[in-house]
Design a protein around this motif. Sequence first.
Motif, short mmCIF file in Angstrom:
data_model
loop_
_atom_site.label_atom_id
_atom_site.label_comp_id
_atom_site.label_asym_id
_atom_site.label_seq_id
_atom_site.Cartn_x
_atom_site.Cartn_y
_atom_site.Cartn_z
N LEU A 294 0.92 -1.23 0.04
CA LEU A 294 -0.50 -0.41 -0.41
C LEU A 294 0.74 0.91 -0.08
N LEU A 295 2.24 0.82 0.49
CA LEU A 295 3.35 2.07 0.45
C LEU A 295 3.50 2.38 -0.87
N LYS A 296 3.37 1.68 -2.07
CA LYS A 296 3.50 2.24 -3.52
C LYS A 296 2.37 2.30 -3.90
N VAL A 297 1.46 1.95 -3.82
CA VAL A 297 0.23 2.97 -4.25
C VAL A 297 -0.15 4.58 -4.00
N SER A 298 0.94 4.89 -2.40
CA SER A 298 0.71 6.03 -2.08
C SER A 298 1.60 6.10 -0.88
N ALA A 299 2.52 7.26 -1.03
CA ALA A 299 3.65 7.88 0.04
C ALA A 299 2.59 7.94 1.66
N ASP A 300 1.04 9.12 0.83
CA ASP A 300 0.47 8.98 2.00
C ASP A 300 -0.36 8.70 2.89
N HIS A 301 0.00 6.86 2.82
CA HIS A 301 -0.65 6.17 3.63
C HIS A 301 -0.01 5.52 4.80
N ARG A 302 1.56 6.35 4.87
CA ARG A 302 2.41 5.04 6.03
C ARG A 302 2.09 5.80 6.83
N ARG A 303 1.78 6.88 7.26
CA ARG A 303 1.56 7.80 8.20
C ARG A 303 -0.33 6.88 9.27
N PRO A 304 -1.09 6.69 8.56
CA PRO A 304 -2.05 6.18 8.99
C PRO A 304 -1.07 4.29 8.85
N LEU A 305 -0.47 3.68 8.73
CA LEU A 305 -0.52 2.66 8.62
C LEU A 305 0.49 2.31 9.90
N LYS A 306 1.71 3.26 9.69
CA LYS A 306 2.41 3.22 11.33
C LYS A 306 1.93 3.95 12.17
N LYS A 307 0.80 4.64 12.20
CA LYS A 307 -0.29 4.50 13.17
C LYS A 307 0.09 3.65 14.23
N GLU A 308 -1.06 2.40 13.34
CA GLU A 308 -1.30 1.27 13.62
C GLU A 308 -0.76 -0.13 14.00
N GLY A 309 0.87 0.49 13.51
CA GLY A 309 2.47 -0.24 13.89
C GLY A 309 2.23 -1.71 12.50
N LEU A 310 1.66 -1.64 11.35
CA LEU A 310 1.45 -2.21 10.33
C LEU A 310 2.64 -2.14 9.38
N LEU A 311 3.39 -1.10 10.16
CA LEU A 311 4.70 -1.40 9.05
C LEU A 311 6.09 -2.22 9.79
N THR A 312 6.00 -1.96 11.40
CA THR A 312 6.69 -2.54 11.68
C THR A 312 6.83 -4.93 12.14
N ARG A 313 8.00 -4.46 12.01
CA ARG A 313 8.90 -6.09 11.37
C ARG A 313 8.82 -6.75 12.61
N ASP A 314 7.81 -7.88 13.11
CA ASP A 314 7.74 -8.25 13.95
C ASP A 314 9.01 -9.38 14.15
N SER A 315 10.44 -9.06 14.68
CA SER A 315 11.27 -9.81 15.16
C SER A 315 11.49 -10.76 15.99
N ARG A 316 10.45 -11.33 16.18
CA ARG A 316 10.40 -12.50 17.36
C ARG A 316 10.32 -13.29 16.76
N VAL A 317 11.33 -14.58 17.09
CA VAL A 317 11.47 -15.69 16.49
C VAL A 317 11.41 -17.35 17.85
N LEU A 318 11.61 -18.50 17.13
CA LEU A 318 11.35 -19.49 18.30
C LEU A 318 13.32 -19.47 18.75
N GLU A 319 13.20 -19.53 19.94
CA GLU A 319 14.69 -18.94 20.23
C GLU A 319 15.57 -20.89 20.76
N ARG A 320 16.49 -20.76 19.98
CA ARG A 320 17.01 -22.51 19.94
C ARG A 320 16.94 -23.63 21.24
N LYS A 321 16.92 -24.67 21.22
CA LYS A 321 17.27 -25.28 22.20
C LYS A 321 18.93 -24.89 22.81
N ASN A 322 18.99 -25.25 23.86
CA ASN A 322 20.40 -24.28 25.00
C ASN A 322 20.71 -26.20 24.78
N VAL A 323 22.11 -26.22 24.91
CA VAL A 323 23.00 -27.25 26.02
C VAL A 323 22.46 -27.25 27.35
#
Length: 209
Positions: free
Chosen positions: A166-195
């Motif tokens: 939607l950002l490629k449709v219009s740059a004006d969409h950045r503000r409402p999308l960012k306000k809802e937190g929809l442009l943030t990549r959730d970096s949480r992943v499953l932690e590996r098993k430790n020794v």
Amino acid sequence: MALSISSLASSLSSLSFSSRISRNPDSISISQPPKTLPISFSSKTTRSLSIAATVAAPAEAEPVENLKKYVKSRLPGGFAAQTIIGTGRRKCAFARVVLQEGSGKFIINYRDAKEYLQGNPLWLQYVKVPLVTLEYETSYDVFVKSHGGGLSGQAQAISLGIARALLKVSADHRRPLKKEGLLTRDSRVLERKNVGFKKARKAPQFSKR
């Protein structure tokens, strides 16, 4: 009280005398006939009304081959050749999203979104949040190719891909999308098993005896 014979006979002509004899000779016991209610049987015949209700069978999902032909006709050259495209990731899931002006169709891996996401309302809400935020639910057709992870991770990856497209449709969409937190990549992943641990954080129980 003295009564004449003629008046007594006329008054008692319609009554029936009981067979019991009263001890008092001057009194006469008279019992009235039981009242009977006339019963009339109606000759009208009752008509029975039978109603047959038919339940419409649920509409069957469109075959995958037909949707494949439809997607290829709408996306000549494949997903990579389109202009309005966005990619999203969540955990191990990856999604490539293409937006085209249309009536609100949502196709994931050549299947309807509701069928692909097993009708789960939470996952369906994930993928439609960016469009609902900008009130574009019926303005664009969404075509998705996703793989990896589970359906929950894929749904969140699709949501990020739609927001980036939607950002490629219009740059004006950045503000409402960012306000809802929809442009943030959730970096949480499953932690590996430790020794030395049973899982990532779970340690074996210590027993003194």
